[in-house]
Scaffold this active site. Structure first.
Site, PDB file in Angstrom:
ATOM      1  N   HIS A   1      -2.468  -4.794   2.020  1.00 13.83           N
ATOM      2  CA  HIS A   1      -3.795  -4.602   2.629  1.00 13.83           C
ATOM      3  C   HIS A   1      -3.801  -4.434   4.145  1.00 13.83           C
ATOM      4  O   HIS A   1      -4.720  -3.818   4.678  1.00 13.83           O
ATOM      5  CB  HIS A   1      -4.695  -5.775   2.228  1.00 13.83           C
ATOM      6  CG  HIS A   1      -6.161  -5.605   2.522  1.00 13.83           C
ATOM      7  ND1 HIS A   1      -6.856  -4.447   2.242  1.00 13.83           N
ATOM      8  CD2 HIS A   1      -7.074  -6.467   3.045  1.00 13.83           C
ATOM      9  CE1 HIS A   1      -8.116  -4.601   2.574  1.00 13.83           C
ATOM     10  NE2 HIS A   1      -8.284  -5.820   3.071  1.00 13.83           N
TER      11      HIS A   1
ATOM     12  N   ASP B   1      -6.086   7.581  -1.079  1.00 16.85           N
ATOM     13  CA  ASP B   1      -6.808   7.736   0.200  1.00 16.85           C
ATOM     14  C   ASP B   1      -5.855   7.827   1.393  1.00 16.85           C
ATOM     15  O   ASP B   1      -4.781   7.245   1.412  1.00 16.85           O
ATOM     16  CB  ASP B   1      -7.819   6.614   0.442  1.00 16.85           C
ATOM     17  CG  ASP B   1      -9.074   6.751  -0.399  1.00 16.85           C
ATOM     18  OD1 ASP B   1      -9.340   7.873  -0.863  1.00 16.85           O
ATOM     19  OD2 ASP B   1      -9.781   5.744  -0.593  1.00 16.85           O
ATOM     20  N   ARG B   2      -6.326   8.561   2.404  1.00 11.16           N
ATOM     21  CA  ARG B   2      -5.661   8.750   3.689  1.00 11.16           C
ATOM     22  C   ARG B   2      -4.492   9.728   3.631  1.00 11.16           C
ATOM     23  O   ARG B   2      -4.398  10.617   4.450  1.00 11.16           O
ATOM     24  CB  ARG B   2      -5.213   7.416   4.289  1.00 11.16           C
ATOM     25  CG  ARG B   2      -6.369   6.467   4.585  1.00 11.16           C
ATOM     26  CD  ARG B   2      -5.885   5.303   5.452  1.00 11.16           C
ATOM     27  NE  ARG B   2      -6.987   4.412   5.817  1.00 11.16           N
ATOM     28  CZ  ARG B   2      -7.869   4.651   6.785  1.00 11.16           C
ATOM     29  NH1 ARG B   2      -7.794   5.764   7.470  1.00 11.16           N
ATOM     30  NH2 ARG B   2      -8.826   3.796   7.049  1.00 11.16           N
TER      31      ARG B   2
ATOM     32  N   ASN C   1      -8.624  -2.394  -2.626  1.00 13.25           N
ATOM     33  CA  ASN C   1     -10.000  -2.073  -2.224  1.00 13.25           C
ATOM     34  C   ASN C   1     -10.279  -0.572  -2.207  1.00 13.25           C
ATOM     35  O   ASN C   1     -11.428  -0.140  -2.300  1.00 13.25           O
ATOM     36  CB  ASN C   1     -10.320  -2.680  -0.849  1.00 13.25           C
ATOM     37  CG  ASN C   1      -9.449  -2.151   0.256  1.00 13.25           C
ATOM     38  OD1 ASN C   1      -8.214  -2.258   0.186  1.00 13.25           O
ATOM     39  ND2 ASN C   1     -10.052  -1.588   1.295  1.00 13.25           N
ATOM     40  N   HIS C   2      -9.225   0.252  -2.125  1.00 13.54           N
ATOM     41  CA  HIS C   2      -9.433   1.705  -2.159  1.00 13.54           C
ATOM     42  C   HIS C   2      -9.536   2.255  -3.578  1.00 13.54           C
ATOM     43  O   HIS C   2      -9.887   3.435  -3.741  1.00 13.54           O
ATOM     44  CB  HIS C   2      -8.327   2.430  -1.392  1.00 13.54           C
ATOM     45  CG  HIS C   2      -8.567   2.450   0.083  1.00 13.54           C
ATOM     46  ND1 HIS C   2      -9.127   3.526   0.736  1.00 13.54           N
ATOM     47  CD2 HIS C   2      -8.352   1.507   1.024  1.00 13.54           C
ATOM     48  CE1 HIS C   2      -9.231   3.252   2.028  1.00 13.54           C
ATOM     49  NE2 HIS C   2      -8.765   2.033   2.228  1.00 13.54           N
TER      50      HIS C   2
ATOM     51  N   ASP D   1      -4.068   0.025  -3.540  1.00 10.33           N
ATOM     52  CA  ASP D   1      -4.254   1.070  -2.525  1.00 10.33           C
ATOM     53  C   ASP D   1      -3.248   2.204  -2.722  1.00 10.33           C
ATOM     54  O   ASP D   1      -2.441   2.529  -1.854  1.00 10.33           O
ATOM     55  CB  ASP D   1      -4.201   0.497  -1.103  1.00 10.33           C
ATOM     56  CG  ASP D   1      -5.536  -0.099  -0.673  1.00 10.33           C
ATOM     57  OD1 ASP D   1      -6.401  -0.297  -1.555  1.00 10.33           O
ATOM     58  OD2 ASP D   1      -5.715  -0.369   0.528  1.00 10.33           O
TER      59      ASP D   1
ATOM     60  N   ASP E   1       0.819  -1.218   0.000  1.00  9.87           N
ATOM     61  CA  ASP E   1       0.000   0.000   0.000  1.00  9.87           C
ATOM     62  C   ASP E   1       0.853   1.269   0.000  1.00  9.87           C
ATOM     63  O   ASP E   1       1.874   1.351   0.690  1.00  9.87           O
ATOM     64  CB  ASP E   1      -0.899   0.014   1.239  1.00  9.87           C
ATOM     65  CG  ASP E   1      -1.939  -1.090   1.235  1.00  9.87           C
ATOM     66  OD1 ASP E   1      -1.686  -2.145   0.653  1.00  9.87           O
ATOM     67  OD2 ASP E   1      -3.012  -0.887   1.850  1.00  9.87           O
TER      68      ASP E   1
ATOM     69  N   ARG F   1     -13.976  -6.457   8.801  1.00 14.00           N
ATOM     70  CA  ARG F   1     -13.970  -5.235   7.987  1.00 14.00           C
ATOM     71  C   ARG F   1     -15.346  -4.936   7.398  1.00 14.00           C
ATOM     72  O   ARG F   1     -15.598  -3.823   6.951  1.00 14.00           O
ATOM     73  CB  ARG F   1     -12.976  -5.369   6.831  1.00 14.00           C
ATOM     74  CG  ARG F   1     -11.509  -5.454   7.216  1.00 14.00           C
ATOM     75  CD  ARG F   1     -10.688  -5.573   5.942  1.00 14.00           C
ATOM     76  NE  ARG F   1      -9.271  -5.822   6.138  1.00 14.00           N
ATOM     77  CZ  ARG F   1      -8.323  -4.875   6.156  1.00 14.00           C
ATOM     78  NH1 ARG F   1      -8.655  -3.601   6.036  1.00 14.00           N
ATOM     79  NH2 ARG F   1      -7.057  -5.203   6.287  1.00 14.00           N
TER      80      ARG F   1
ATOM     81  N   HIS G   1      -4.054  -7.984  -3.890  1.00 12.51           N
ATOM     82  CA  HIS G   1      -4.075  -6.943  -2.867  1.00 12.51           C
ATOM     83  C   HIS G   1      -4.433  -7.491  -1.494  1.00 12.51           C
ATOM     84  O   HIS G   1      -3.711  -7.278  -0.523  1.00 12.51           O
ATOM     85  CB  HIS G   1      -5.063  -5.830  -3.224  1.00 12.51           C
ATOM     86  CG  HIS G   1      -5.143  -4.789  -2.132  1.00 12.51           C
ATOM     87  ND1 HIS G   1      -4.116  -3.926  -1.865  1.00 12.51           N
ATOM     88  CD2 HIS G   1      -6.115  -4.521  -1.202  1.00 12.51           C
ATOM     89  CE1 HIS G   1      -4.433  -3.167  -0.819  1.00 12.51           C
ATOM     90  NE2 HIS G   1      -5.640  -3.503  -0.407  1.00 12.51           N
TER      91      HIS G   1
ATOM     92  N   HIS H   1      -1.136   4.626  -0.349  1.00  8.30           N
ATOM     93  CA  HIS H   1      -2.120   5.491   0.307  1.00  8.30           C
ATOM     94  C   HIS H   1      -1.790   6.980   0.243  1.00  8.30           C
ATOM     95  O   HIS H   1      -1.889   7.703   1.242  1.00  8.30           O
ATOM     96  CB  HIS H   1      -2.323   5.061   1.763  1.00  8.30           C
ATOM     97  CG  HIS H   1      -3.268   3.899   1.910  1.00  8.30           C
ATOM     98  ND1 HIS H   1      -4.572   3.951   1.481  1.00  8.30           N
ATOM     99  CD2 HIS H   1      -3.079   2.649   2.401  1.00  8.30           C
ATOM    100  CE1 HIS H   1      -5.159   2.785   1.721  1.00  8.30           C
ATOM    101  NE2 HIS H   1      -4.269   1.965   2.266  1.00  8.30           N
TER     102      HIS H   1
END
Length: 323
Positions: free
Chosen positions: A254, A101-102, A130-131, A98, A70, A227, A180, A72
């Site tokens: 992940h 995001d974040r 998943n993001h 990923d 990831d 989750r 992932h 991110h």
């Protein structure tokens, strides 16, 4: 001009229409953490779509290759990753998803990776996480960042359409399965995965969802994931999958790993995490995993980029959910 050593045998026709010098200019601009114009993002995404549309659900990747977890949106740490692992195209890269995001710079991070994919399509592989989802990015930062930096949602729409074209998994030298998140009770063989229709928003359940959301755990069999999507699966599931598919190792991302990587189930599965000091507060180190031509493994550990290299990143936080 594009080096012939990195040009695919059947060069897509857009290379003859599009200025390589423009593409190189965008890459240098993005490496400086500067966004490119909305019109340039649209053109870049159109070119990327042509490449990704030709890629299968499961990419065949040759060694040597460096695998990354990831990112991110932690752009300066992505630059640090390239410093540690080598620049693309000198190093052959496989990213496990990923990208957004974040972090504070999802736009620059994803567009840089996408521009490198267009420039050197045989030297970088991008797997969907998943993001890479319209729904998730509306909650965890990428949607708001696009709106803030461009003043409209067009760039978010261009990028999220690209998400639908990213491959779901990769296999290195027919021996290492890369994804992932994890496995799915709906997927017994890698050929099952090849039969999926990937060009859609990530579903709420089913095989495609599971690949991006599931996690290994110290259990037997399968259990629903805390989750809220995907499953948790035990070592017996990994052993069966690897044996059925003649796979030696499952490599995934992940999950935050404080040490950067973690091997479980008698070295049958490895988690690699490439976002140091995750969310700018977790205090973890990051790792990338290099495979040489004989598939020997070499972990490279790195810390967050020094503060002085970060410029004026905004300090906007985003909601938490299960790490």
């Amino acid at each position: 001009l594009l080096s012939s050593s990195y040009l695919p045998q059947n060069t897509p026709t857009y290379f003859h229409k599009m200025s390589i010098s423009d593409l190189d200019k965008w890459i240098e601009q993005l490496k400086g953490c500067q966004i490119i114009k909305e019109s340039e993002v649209k053109e870049l995404c159109n070119k990327a779509k042509e490449i990704l549309n030709e890629e299968p659900n499961v990419m065949q990747v040759e060694a040597p290759v460096t695998v990354c977890g990831d990112i991110h949106g932690q752009f300066h740490d992505l630059v640090e990753l390239f410093r540690v692992g080598g620049e693309c195209p000198d190093t052959n890269y496989l990213f496990l998803g990923d990208f957004v995001d974040r972090g504070f710079n999802s736009v620059e991070s994803f567009l840089l990776l996408l521009a490198l994919k267009v420039r050197y399509p045989d030297r970088i592989t991008l797997i969907r996480g998943n993001h890479e989802s319209r729904q998730i990015t509306q909650v965890y930062g990428f949607y708001d960042e696009c709106l803030r930096k461009y003043g409209s949602l067009n760039v978010w729409k261009y990028c999220t359409e690209i998400f639908d074209y990213l491959c779901l998994a990769a296999v290195i030298e027919n021996k290492i399965f890369c994804v992932h998140g994890g496995l799915s009770p709906s997927i017994n063989t890698i050929d099952d995965l090849r039969a999926l229709d990937r060009k859609q928003e990530v579903p709420h359940d089913g095989a495609m969802c599971d690949l991006m959301w599931s996690d290994p755990d110290d259990i037997d069999g399968w259990s629903l994931s805390p989750r809220g999507a995907g499953y948790v699966f035990g070592g017996d599931i990994v052993t069966h999958f690897n044996k059925t598919n003649s796979i030696e190792l499952i490599l995934r991302a992940h999950q935050l790993v404080m040490e950067g990587y973690k091997s479980v189930f008698n070295d049958q599965l490895v988690t690699v995490w490439s976002a140091p000091n995750y969310c700018y507060r977790c205090g973890n180190v990051a790792a990338i995993l290099e495979f040489d031509e004989n598939l020997n493994k070499y972990y490279k550990i790195f810390e967050a980029a020094p503060q002085e290299s970060r410029g004026n990143s905004g300090k906007k936080t985003v909601p938490d959910y299960f790490l």
